[in-house]
Write an enzyme that holds these catalytic residues in place. Structure first.
Site, PDB file in Angstrom:
ATOM      1  CG  ASP A  92       3.338   0.555  -6.533  1.00 55.41           C
ATOM      2  OD1 ASP A  92       4.586   0.539  -6.471  1.00 55.41           O
ATOM      3  OD2 ASP A  92       2.620   0.182  -5.579  1.00 55.41           O
ATOM      4  CG  ASP A 271      -1.085   5.555  -3.590  1.00 51.87           C
ATOM      5  OD1 ASP A 271       0.003   5.591  -2.982  1.00 51.87           O
ATOM      6  OD2 ASP A 271      -1.734   4.496  -3.739  1.00 51.87           O
TER       7      ASP A 271
HETATM    8  N1  PRF Z   1       5.554  -0.700  -1.867  1.00 49.42           N
HETATM    9  C1  PRF Z   1       5.019  -0.483  -3.105  1.00 49.42           C
HETATM   10  N2  PRF Z   1       3.764  -0.057  -3.261  1.00 49.42           N
HETATM   11  C2  PRF Z   1       3.012   0.150  -2.159  1.00 49.42           C
HETATM   12  C3  PRF Z   1       3.509  -0.056  -0.860  1.00 49.42           C
HETATM   13  C4  PRF Z   1       4.857  -0.497  -0.692  1.00 49.42           C
HETATM   14  O1  PRF Z   1       5.383  -0.685   0.405  1.00 49.42           O
HETATM   15  C5  PRF Z   1       2.457   0.243   0.020  1.00 49.42           C
HETATM   16  C6  PRF Z   1       2.484   0.154   1.501  1.00 49.42           C
HETATM   17  N3  PRF Z   1       1.564   0.987   2.151  1.00 49.42           N
HETATM   18  C7  PRF Z   1       1.366   0.616  -0.770  1.00 49.42           C
HETATM   19  N4  PRF Z   1       1.712   0.548  -2.078  1.00 49.42           N
HETATM   20  N5  PRF Z   1       5.779  -0.705  -4.180  1.00 49.42           N
END
Ligand code: PRF
Length: 375
Positions: A92, A271
């Site tokens: 992420d 996830d």
């Molecule tokens: N953006 C990013 N990671 C995330 C989310 C998002 O909107 C969410 C929302 N449930 C979880 N992880 N970059």
């Protein structure tokens, strides 16, 4: 990375497929255990392979950038070289973690400024430096930098925020295309659809993302406080537009029921911290419902925690796990985390089997109510 669509359900939008990366294949629908700092909390990779049967894990750019930091990661040959996990990894981008973990932050066109939750030091994430960081971490799938606005944002804020996410995406793509993987295996960039709970914004966002022709696409900004039915509606709106021949990843979702509903609506990847976080709090997920292992009712129940589960489930009795939680033993959290992750992987594998058999909708209907029970 490539995606091969295998089966498409006749009665719903559910589908199965195979993602092929340079670190191996991922059969979808798939659940990805969260390994925030490069480790899945309480679960050794040996157990992730043998018990959980994880095919891909997640890492967080935010945490890894702060600690161990890019110099160590680069010297180790990326996260795979550092932690020894040899299957696929997804990272992420850090935006979401900055918003959820750091108090002080400033959002500008340039990027997001934040203070480290570790030592308070000041940093800025920009689309460019996040791409560079994700290159250094070396995940097979890198997420674009986005803003995930609060669930109850008004329309004006949601629209403005979406514009920023879209301009950031263009900058991510530019930087991604200007740079090369560092360790000799390929990386893919997934854009993220935002737009809060506004259908027109979600449509616009999905079209914008679909036009980029990325290897896969993500749906963000959901499970952030909106009613579940609204989340499902947004998934439908977005999946109507996202390409069918590319994997779709619903970020940070969710309960077993949420996952089955989203699979029915055409989502391929998930996830969530729930299996590990709730596990550490003594909550077990099973097809019969959820169990609180601290509850006295398990005190003398010597049956396995899940008779249909992994080896760890079979050799651990409810009474023993209850005892470990009561005694505050670390092993309690480990066993619960292994069980919950193995259960989540079994759930998506069973979904896959039933999509292939053509009876996914009936199967889902037969299990979904039980999954939400408290036992
Ligand atoms: N953006 C990013 N990671 C995330 C989310 C998002 O909107 C969410 C929302 N449930 C979880 N992880 N970059």
């Amino acid at each position: 990375m490539t995606f091969e669509l295998q089966h498409t359900d006749n009665a719903s939008d559910a589908r199965t497929g195979v993602i092929t990366t340079d670190h191996g294949q991922i059969r979808t629908p798939i659940f990805m255990p969260v390994g925030t700092v490069g480790s899945v909390k309480g679960v050794h990779f040996e157990e992730l392979r043998r018990q959980v049967k994880a095919q891909i894990i997640l890492g967080n750019t935010y945490h890894l950038y702060l600690r161990p930091g890019l110099d160590i990661l680069r010297a180790a040959g990326g996260l795979h070289g550092f932690n020894g996990w040899d299957r696929p990894i997804l990272t992420d981008s850090g935006g979401f973690q900055v918003f959820s973990l750091t108090g002080i932050r400033k959002l500008t066109e340039e990027g997001c400024e934040f203070r480290s939750h570790i030592d308070g030091s000041r940093h800025i994430f920009t689309p460019e430096n996040v791409m560079d960081t994700e290159r250094v971490i070396g995940a097979d799938i890198m997420m674009a930098l986005d803003e995930c606005p609060p669930g109850r944002s008004d329309y004006a804020y949601a629209k403005k925020s979406l514009g920023l996410t879209q301009r950031w995406l263009d900058r991510c793509i530019r930087r991604f295309n200007e740079t090369e993987p560092l360790y000799g295996y390929k990386q893919s960039l997934f854009p993220i659809v935002q737009g809060c709970t506004y259908k027109d914004l979600r449509c616009e966002a999905a079209k914008f993302v679909a036009d980029k022709g990325a290897d896969g696409n993500a749906i963000g900004g959901l499970a952030v406080g909106e009613p579940t039915e609204v989340m499902y509606e947004m998934i439908e709106v977005v999946n109507e537009i996202l390409p069918k021949d590319k994997p779709r990843y619903l970020m940070g979702v969710g309960t077993p029921q949420n996952i089955l509903e989203a699979i029915e609506r055409g989502v391929d990847m998930f996830d969530c911290v729930m299996p590990t976080r709730n596990g550490r709090n003594a909550m077990l997920f099973t097809y019969d419902g959820t169990m609180n292992m601290k509850n006295k009712k398990w005190e003398d129940d010597f049956s396995p925690i899940d008779p249909e589960g992994c080896d760890v489930d079979l050799i651990t009795s409810k009474a023993y796990l209850h005892h470990l939680f009561k005694a505050g033993e670390l092993l309690a959290m480990q066993i619960a985390s292994i069980h919950n992750l193995a259960f989540y992987l079994r759930l998506v594998t069973d979904a896959r089997t039933h999509i292939e058999q053509g009876d996914f909708v009936q199967w889902k209907a037969s299990v979904i109510e039980q999954l939400g029970r408290r036992i």
